[in-house]
Design a protein around this motif. Sequence first.
Motif, PDB file in Angstrom:
ATOM      1  N   TYR A 108      -5.951  -2.097   1.623  1.00 43.30           N
ATOM      2  CA  TYR A 108      -4.833  -1.767   0.739  1.00 43.30           C
ATOM      3  C   TYR A 108      -5.065  -0.430   0.034  1.00 43.30           C
ATOM      4  O   TYR A 108      -4.165   0.427  -0.028  1.00 43.30           O
TER       5      TYR A 108
ATOM      6  N   ALA B 255       0.833  -1.206   0.000  1.00 44.61           N
ATOM      7  CA  ALA B 255       0.000   0.000   0.000  1.00 44.61           C
ATOM      8  C   ALA B 255       0.864   1.250   0.000  1.00 44.61           C
ATOM      9  O   ALA B 255       0.567   2.224  -0.696  1.00 44.61           O
TER      10      ALA B 255
ATOM     11  N   GLY C 250      -3.209   2.947   1.402  1.00 43.43           N
ATOM     12  CA  GLY C 250      -2.301   3.540   0.424  1.00 43.43           C
ATOM     13  C   GLY C 250      -2.571   5.010   0.216  1.00 43.43           C
ATOM     14  O   GLY C 250      -1.636   5.820   0.107  1.00 43.43           O
TER      15      GLY C 250
END
Length: 299
Positions: free
Chosen positions: A211, A73, A215
């Motif tokens: 994720y 991420a 991120g």
Amino acid sequence: MGNKVTRGDFEWVYSDQPHTKRRQEILAKYPEIKSLMGPDHQLKWIVLAMVFAQLVACRLVRDFAWKWVLFWAYAFGGCINHSLTLAIHDISHNVAFGNRQAKWNRWFAMIANLPIGMPYSASFKKYHIDHHRYLGGDNLDVDIPTDFEGWFFCTPFRKVVWLVLQPLFYVLRPLYVNPKPVTRMEICNALVQFSVDLLLYHTFGLKPFVYLVAGSVFCLGFHPISGHFIAEHYMFMKGHETYSYYGSLNLITFNVGYHMEHHDFPSIPGSKLPLVSRLLSARYWILVCFVYLFQIFLK
């Protein structure tokens, strides 16, 4: 810019933001710049490719251990998401489909928004136009840190904390500084985004959703790619609160580093801003070199 004289924590000026006058002067001398204005027909394909890449990544990370989900991420997915926020920045100026198809730009920005995980594009559009129109304006430009931020985050450690929390401030600051009514496009943005989030969770599970969101938080905060947030409007020299960066990160950020050029000509797509810089190299590079020498002198 502002309308108070008793506070010494900001640089207060009482003239209009300089880019409007600069634009008029430059166009009078270089009318050929007008030919660079208009849509970037490659932008939509680049954005769709990045959205597809994140969809593939979601399929892959569902089988990863949590530590690797967070690692990728930060190292990969967040970089794409950060780049997508800058694609949304370009799209907010109608450069994907042109001014005559403004609504197409709004809806396409929602597609670019999907891997970010949270609705963002419609609200960004609403406030970003004010950033250009009222650059540095007190209680108008929500890109400017609040009095509290300037007062509290004043030590090296606290500034690092501010960088980590920057996504939070970016979201909450408009609600405090210049709250506006929720628009229909913002509601649509939220409905589309959360519907896709639920579909993603139902198809791939929780890890791909984490994720994407992690991120976005990572790469909009304490991350090298986020350096442009500081560089864009850091006042290295009094009277010049817009700054350009010409390094390699422009390759993955839709040339957001060409920020002085962008504020001079917001209707020119990021892909064409290097052409503006080359044409006006003396005008921009003299200022950049002066700022560089100024920094060396301070050291």
